[in-house]
Design an enzyme around this catalytic site. Structure first.
Site, mmCIF file in Angstrom:
data_model
loop_
_atom_site.group_PDB
_atom_site.id
_atom_site.type_symbol
_atom_site.label_atom_id
_atom_site.label_comp_id
_atom_site.label_asym_id
_atom_site.label_seq_id
_atom_site.Cartn_x
_atom_site.Cartn_y
_atom_site.Cartn_z
ATOM 1 N N ARG A 24 0.823 -1.204 0.000
ATOM 2 C CA ARG A 24 0.000 0.000 0.000
ATOM 3 C C ARG A 24 0.858 1.256 0.000
ATOM 4 N NH1 ARG A 24 -1.673 1.669 5.966
ATOM 5 N NH2 ARG A 24 0.017 0.749 7.148
ATOM 6 N N THR A 135 11.718 2.955 9.199
ATOM 7 C CA THR A 135 11.443 2.355 7.899
ATOM 8 C C THR A 135 11.878 3.271 6.763
ATOM 9 O OG1 THR A 135 9.572 1.119 8.785
ATOM 10 C CG2 THR A 135 9.606 1.482 6.402
ATOM 11 N N LYS A 160 14.897 -0.278 8.365
ATOM 12 C CA LYS A 160 14.071 -1.321 7.752
ATOM 13 C C LYS A 160 13.730 -0.905 6.338
ATOM 14 C CE LYS A 160 9.647 -2.459 8.882
ATOM 15 N NZ LYS A 160 8.538 -3.188 9.545
ATOM 16 N N LYS A 162 12.003 -1.337 2.847
ATOM 17 C CA LYS A 162 10.858 -1.971 2.208
ATOM 18 C C LYS A 162 11.241 -2.429 0.806
ATOM 19 C CE LYS A 162 7.574 -1.413 5.364
ATOM 20 N NZ LYS A 162 6.843 -2.536 5.970
ATOM 21 N N ASP A 190 12.014 -5.851 4.590
ATOM 22 C CA ASP A 190 10.618 -6.244 4.754
ATOM 23 C C ASP A 190 9.971 -6.284 3.380
ATOM 24 O OD1 ASP A 190 8.056 -6.787 5.505
ATOM 25 O OD2 ASP A 190 7.748 -4.955 6.674
ATOM 26 N N GLU A 218 11.921 -9.925 6.577
ATOM 27 C CA GLU A 218 10.571 -10.028 7.130
ATOM 28 C C GLU A 218 9.553 -10.381 6.054
ATOM 29 O OE1 GLU A 218 7.546 -7.254 9.864
ATOM 30 O OE2 GLU A 218 9.550 -6.551 9.329
ATOM 31 N N ASP A 243 5.590 -11.973 9.970
ATOM 32 C CA ASP A 243 4.758 -10.862 10.430
ATOM 33 C C ASP A 243 3.304 -11.152 10.104
ATOM 34 O OD1 ASP A 243 3.467 -8.500 11.047
ATOM 35 O OD2 ASP A 243 4.573 -7.250 9.645
ATOM 36 N N LYS A 267 2.276 -7.734 16.937
ATOM 37 C CA LYS A 267 1.640 -6.421 16.843
ATOM 38 C C LYS A 267 0.301 -6.455 17.567
ATOM 39 C CE LYS A 267 3.780 -5.193 12.415
ATOM 40 N NZ LYS A 267 3.557 -4.887 10.976
ATOM 41 N N SER A 295 4.555 -2.122 14.954
ATOM 42 C CA SER A 295 3.417 -1.212 14.959
ATOM 43 C C SER A 295 2.844 -1.135 13.556
ATOM 44 C CB SER A 295 3.842 0.188 15.427
ATOM 45 O OG SER A 295 4.965 0.658 14.702
ATOM 46 N N ASP A 320 10.107 -2.470 16.116
ATOM 47 C CA ASP A 320 9.683 -1.625 14.994
ATOM 48 C C ASP A 320 8.589 -0.686 15.483
ATOM 49 O OD1 ASP A 320 9.294 -0.654 12.395
ATOM 50 O OD2 ASP A 320 7.849 -2.233 11.918
ATOM 51 N N ASP A 322 8.323 2.857 14.929
ATOM 52 C CA ASP A 322 8.485 4.187 14.335
ATOM 53 C C ASP A 322 7.200 4.776 13.774
ATOM 54 O OD1 ASP A 322 8.347 2.358 12.210
ATOM 55 O OD2 ASP A 322 9.513 3.661 10.890
#
Length: 365
Positions: A24, A135, A160, A162, A190, A218, A243, A267, A295, A320, A322
């Site tokens: 997304r 991230t 992290k 993406k 991730d 991840e 995750d 989470k 989160s 994680d 942030d």
């Protein structure tokens, strides 16, 4: 003293930078803050973030669940009977984990406030500073390298990255980020379910062969493809972190049974709150799995609860936390703040949130 009221507040707040993953792209935090109020007027807060692509939760759906099903069960109950109230919330409806998490956290926050202690102390800890990664949103290699250099200069030591939007270019992205930050910054990846199992193995092996010193990977494949996740884990050396594949205890048991991952990301909005999260952390530890607490794209209420959990329970790797760092401004008064690569918990009762700021807020009693 009984629970006198439950209120819901719809919040929308802008991000300072678009947040982009393989699943997304968003420029706002859209979330439901739930407020549980006792007879003395004390309030406990919890949060249900809207994350259509991960949990399927929406602000409207979480609000309907809270107002129609969960709140009526709590009104008039003993505000100090925390365990029973949280158990009642968990049993009341199927699914709706974000709504359950919001009430679970609000009940914990209220209990801590009634005792006059920070939430972390109610959970058994004392630390008020928790390290976090930050991230790097998905993008091309040049932009990622520039962003990584800025984050390193800001004091972040765990990035992290993406990936998963373009398997053919992911090696170049990792290489560019490593070159930008040097050897002293940890890089984790991730993929947000973005690779096929074969793509995952091909990309991860290439990263290993290039000596890019990646910490972990991840959720490389689709959350339901546990066979694929296990296939990847068995064929690479880097630790694999589950995750989206793990929402609840049953999910984690299946991951453990199949030896599908080395670590798990817990989470609150996935599992239903602080009590289920502690169960997941305990189970993972008992099975020798690594842990972090993560989160969603949520605000200071949700991140404050997650950071309090980490401060009390600990994790095997930097968590994680942030999400609220991305906000252009905080929609709440009080609560957590960021200092470099740390989340600072307030030395105040509960989560330390004193109210909601004037913003795009819709409140319902």
């Amino acid at each position: 003293m009984t629970i006198a009221a439950v209120r819901t507040h719809r919040l929308s707040a802008p991000l300072h930078t678009p947040f982009v993953t393989a699943l997304r792209r968003t420029t706002t935090v859209d979330t439901l803050v739930v407020e549980v109020i006792d007879g003395d007027g004390r309030s406990g807060f919890g949060e249900a973030p809207q994350v259509w692509q991960v949990t399927g939760a929406s602000v409207a759906g979480a609000e309907a669940c809270v107002r129609q099903m969960l709140a009526p069960l709590l009104i008039g109950r003993d505000a100090d009977d925390l365990q029973a109230a949280c158990a009642l919330v968990r049993r009341a409806v199927v699914g709706n984990e974000s709504a359950k998490a919001a009430l679970d956290v609000a009940l914990h926050d209220l209990a801590a406030r009634r005792l006059g202690v920070p939430l972390v102390r109610l959970l058994g800890g004392t630390a008020l500073r928790v390290p976090t990664d930050v991230t790097l949103a998905a993008g091309d290699a040049v932009d990622l390298a520039a962003t990584a250099a800025r984050r390193g200069a800001e004091g972040f030591t765990v990035l992290k990255l993406k990936v998963g939007t373009d398997a053919r270019g992911d090696l170049d992205r990792v290489r560019a980020v490593r070159a930008a930050v040097g050897p002293d910054v940890r890089i984790r990846l991730d993929a947000n379910q973005g690779w096929t199992p074969r793509e995952a193995v091909r990309v991860i092996r290439a990263i290993e062969d290039a000596g890019l010193d990646v910490e972990l990977v991840e959720q490389p494949v689709h959350r339901r493809d546990l066979d694929g996740l296990a296939w990847v884990s068995d064929r690479v050396d880097l630790p694999i972190l589950a995750d989206e594949s793990v929402f609840d205890v049953r999910d984690l048991v299946e991951v453990i049974r199949r030896r599908a991952a080395d670590m798990v990301n817990v989470k609150l909005a996935k599992c239903g709150g602080l009590q289920p999260a502690r169960t997941l952390l305990d189970l993972a530890a008992a099975q020798g799995m690594g842990t972090i607490v993560g989160s969603m794209m949520e605000g200071p209420v949700g991140v404050g609860a997650a950071a309090s959990l980490v401060a009390a329970y600990g994790t095997t790797a930097v968590s994680d936390l942030d999400a609220a760092w991305w906000l252009a401004w905080s929609p709440v008064a009080g609560g957590i703040r960021y200092e470099g690569a740390s989340v600072l918990l307030p030395d105040a009762p509960g989560l330390g949130v004193t109210g909601l700021r004037e913003a795009k807020i819709q409140t319902h009693a």
